[in-house]
Design a protein around this motif. Structure first.
Motif, mmCIF file in Angstrom:
data_model
loop_
_atom_site.group_PDB
_atom_site.id
_atom_site.type_symbol
_atom_site.label_atom_id
_atom_site.label_comp_id
_atom_site.label_asym_id
_atom_site.label_seq_id
_atom_site.Cartn_x
_atom_site.Cartn_y
_atom_site.Cartn_z
ATOM 1 N N THR A 17 0.860 -1.184 0.000
ATOM 2 C CA THR A 17 0.000 0.000 0.000
ATOM 3 C C THR A 17 0.894 1.231 0.000
ATOM 4 O O THR A 17 1.919 1.266 0.685
ATOM 5 N N PRO A 18 0.535 2.225 -0.778
ATOM 6 C CA PRO A 18 1.386 3.413 -0.824
ATOM 7 C C PRO A 18 1.373 4.140 0.513
ATOM 8 O O PRO A 18 0.343 4.252 1.166
ATOM 9 N N ALA A 19 2.528 4.595 0.928
ATOM 10 C CA ALA A 19 2.642 5.327 2.184
ATOM 11 C C ALA A 19 2.087 6.731 2.005
ATOM 12 O O ALA A 19 2.228 7.333 0.944
ATOM 13 N N LEU A 20 1.422 7.207 3.042
ATOM 14 C CA LEU A 20 0.917 8.573 2.989
ATOM 15 C C LEU A 20 2.081 9.535 3.150
ATOM 16 O O LEU A 20 2.866 9.412 4.073
ATOM 17 N N ALA A 21 2.192 10.445 2.233
ATOM 18 C CA ALA A 21 3.264 11.435 2.296
ATOM 19 C C ALA A 21 2.654 12.818 2.347
ATOM 20 O O ALA A 21 1.606 13.059 1.754
ATOM 21 N N PRO A 22 3.289 13.734 3.060
ATOM 22 C CA PRO A 22 2.762 15.086 3.062
ATOM 23 C C PRO A 22 2.849 15.677 1.669
ATOM 24 O O PRO A 22 3.706 15.297 0.880
ATOM 25 N N PRO A 23 1.945 16.578 1.340
ATOM 26 C CA PRO A 23 1.982 17.159 0.010
ATOM 27 C C PRO A 23 3.280 17.918 -0.209
ATOM 28 O O PRO A 23 3.847 18.499 0.720
ATOM 29 N N ALA A 24 3.781 17.891 -1.460
ATOM 30 C CA ALA A 24 5.037 18.565 -1.778
ATOM 31 C C ALA A 24 4.902 20.073 -1.613
ATOM 32 O O ALA A 24 5.824 20.740 -1.159
ATOM 33 N N VAL A 25 3.763 20.604 -1.995
ATOM 34 C CA VAL A 25 3.545 22.039 -1.895
ATOM 35 C C VAL A 25 2.237 22.272 -1.165
ATOM 36 O O VAL A 25 1.215 21.693 -1.518
ATOM 37 N N ILE A 26 2.268 23.089 -0.136
ATOM 38 C CA ILE A 26 1.058 23.426 0.601
ATOM 39 C C ILE A 26 0.351 24.532 -0.176
ATOM 40 O O ILE A 26 0.951 25.559 -0.469
ATOM 41 N N PRO A 27 -0.919 24.336 -0.546
ATOM 42 C CA PRO A 27 -1.636 25.405 -1.244
ATOM 43 C C PRO A 27 -1.653 26.675 -0.409
ATOM 44 O O PRO A 27 -1.761 26.615 0.819
ATOM 45 N N THR A 79 -1.248 15.950 8.208
ATOM 46 C CA THR A 79 -1.038 15.732 6.777
ATOM 47 C C THR A 79 0.326 16.269 6.361
ATOM 48 O O THR A 79 1.055 15.621 5.605
ATOM 49 N N ARG A 80 0.662 17.438 6.854
ATOM 50 C CA ARG A 80 1.924 18.078 6.442
ATOM 51 C C ARG A 80 3.148 17.383 7.028
ATOM 52 O O ARG A 80 4.118 17.114 6.325
ATOM 53 N N TYR A 81 3.128 17.084 8.317
ATOM 54 C CA TYR A 81 4.304 16.540 8.972
ATOM 55 C C TYR A 81 4.287 15.019 9.103
ATOM 56 O O TYR A 81 5.303 14.421 9.402
ATOM 57 N N GLY A 82 3.133 14.409 8.907
ATOM 58 C CA GLY A 82 3.019 12.961 8.992
ATOM 59 C C GLY A 82 2.383 12.528 10.308
ATOM 60 O O GLY A 82 2.543 13.181 11.339
ATOM 61 N N TRP A 83 1.635 11.437 10.245
ATOM 62 C CA TRP A 83 0.938 10.884 11.406
ATOM 63 C C TRP A 83 1.722 9.682 11.911
ATOM 64 O O TRP A 83 2.313 8.931 11.124
ATOM 65 N N CYS A 84 1.758 9.496 13.215
ATOM 66 C CA CYS A 84 2.431 8.330 13.778
ATOM 67 C C CYS A 84 1.627 7.791 14.956
ATOM 68 O O CYS A 84 0.652 8.394 15.384
ATOM 69 N N GLN A 85 2.062 6.660 15.435
ATOM 70 C CA GLN A 85 1.472 6.040 16.607
ATOM 71 C C GLN A 85 2.572 5.817 17.643
ATOM 72 O O GLN A 85 3.753 5.737 17.300
ATOM 73 N N SER A 86 2.194 5.716 18.895
ATOM 74 C CA SER A 86 3.079 5.404 20.026
ATOM 75 C C SER A 86 4.015 6.529 20.433
ATOM 76 O O SER A 86 4.762 6.370 21.381
ATOM 77 N N PHE A 87 4.045 7.623 19.723
ATOM 78 C CA PHE A 87 4.881 8.772 20.080
ATOM 79 C C PHE A 87 4.050 10.031 19.919
ATOM 80 O O PHE A 87 3.279 10.140 18.973
ATOM 81 N N ASP A 88 4.243 11.008 20.801
ATOM 82 C CA ASP A 88 3.659 12.320 20.531
ATOM 83 C C ASP A 88 4.410 12.936 19.352
ATOM 84 O O ASP A 88 3.822 13.501 18.449
ATOM 85 N N PHE A 89 5.745 12.815 19.382
ATOM 86 C CA PHE A 89 6.607 13.280 18.303
ATOM 87 C C PHE A 89 7.602 12.165 18.001
ATOM 88 O O PHE A 89 8.370 11.786 18.880
ATOM 89 N N SER A 90 7.592 11.654 16.788
ATOM 90 C CA SER A 90 8.516 10.576 16.436
ATOM 91 C C SER A 90 9.889 11.168 16.118
ATOM 92 O O SER A 90 10.012 12.366 15.856
ATOM 93 N N PRO A 91 10.922 10.344 16.115
ATOM 94 C CA PRO A 91 12.264 10.840 15.770
ATOM 95 C C PRO A 91 12.343 11.427 14.353
ATOM 96 O O PRO A 91 13.201 12.247 14.078
ATOM 97 N N THR A 92 11.433 11.033 13.480
ATOM 98 C CA THR A 92 11.452 11.555 12.110
ATOM 99 C C THR A 92 10.580 12.798 11.939
ATOM 100 O O THR A 92 10.464 13.315 10.837
ATOM 101 N N GLY A 93 9.945 13.260 13.022
ATOM 102 C CA GLY A 93 9.151 14.488 12.949
ATOM 103 C C GLY A 93 7.661 14.276 12.775
ATOM 104 O O GLY A 93 6.906 15.236 12.695
#
Length: 165
Positions: A17-27, A79-93
């Motif tokens: 399944t394709p990974a969700l990526a933040p949009p390249a350009v924010i409108p 959407t912009r920075y990415g969603w994660c689980q188990s961390f408030d802030f992941s090491p990748t942002g």
């Protein structure tokens, strides 16, 4: 004597399944919804000095939003920075729901009171779905994905908007 041949089926790997990526350009219309993190210089300036600079027109303080808009802004941040689980802030942002809310509160985009009201709407929406756990525990369930999280936050925002928040 011959051994019977076992017919083998061709093996196919499941399509990833394709990974969700933040949009390249924010409108441009959504730039306010997904703010950039404050720079180190901005973090070092005390709030009183920032307020004085804003009064002189040298600084523009973020505008705190109502709970319904705050919840939409949480979706945009995830959407912009990415969603994660188990961390408030992941090491990748990446961030979870609570991490996105903390980020928005620390940058002045929501007050503590309005964040609490937004959490109440989110908890109410989860209760409508039959979920009895706190929203950050629900965020970490292994069967959750970003689309489901986004739909739940959006429904909570709609509920807040209908109630005048």
């Amino acid at each position: 004597m011959t051994t019977p041949r076992i017919q083998q089926r061709p093996r196919t790997a499941p399509m990833p399944t394709p990974a969700l990526a933040p949009p390249a350009v924010i409108p441009p219309g959504l730039e306010i919804w997904a703010p950039d993190p404050p720079t180190w210089g901005q973090r070092l300036i005390p709030k009183g000095i920032r307020s004085a600079m804003a009064d002189l027109g040298l600084w523009q303080e973020p505008r705190p939003l109502r709970p319904s808009f705050h919840l939409i802004q949480v979706i945009e941040v995830l959407t912009r920075y990415g969603w994660c689980q188990s961390f408030d802030f992941s090491p990748t942002g990446r961030m979870c729901i609570r991490g996105a809310q903390s980020f928005l509160e620390s940058t002045g985009h929501v007050t503590t009171t309005d964040r609490g009201r937004a959490v109440n709407y989110l908890q109410s929406q989860l209760a409508r779905q039959g979920v009895t756990m706190r929203f950050w525990e629900w965020n970490d369930l292994s069967h959750n994905n970003f689309r489901g999280v986004e739909a739940t936050i959006s429904a909570a925002s709609d509920m807040a908007r209908r109630n005048g928040d």
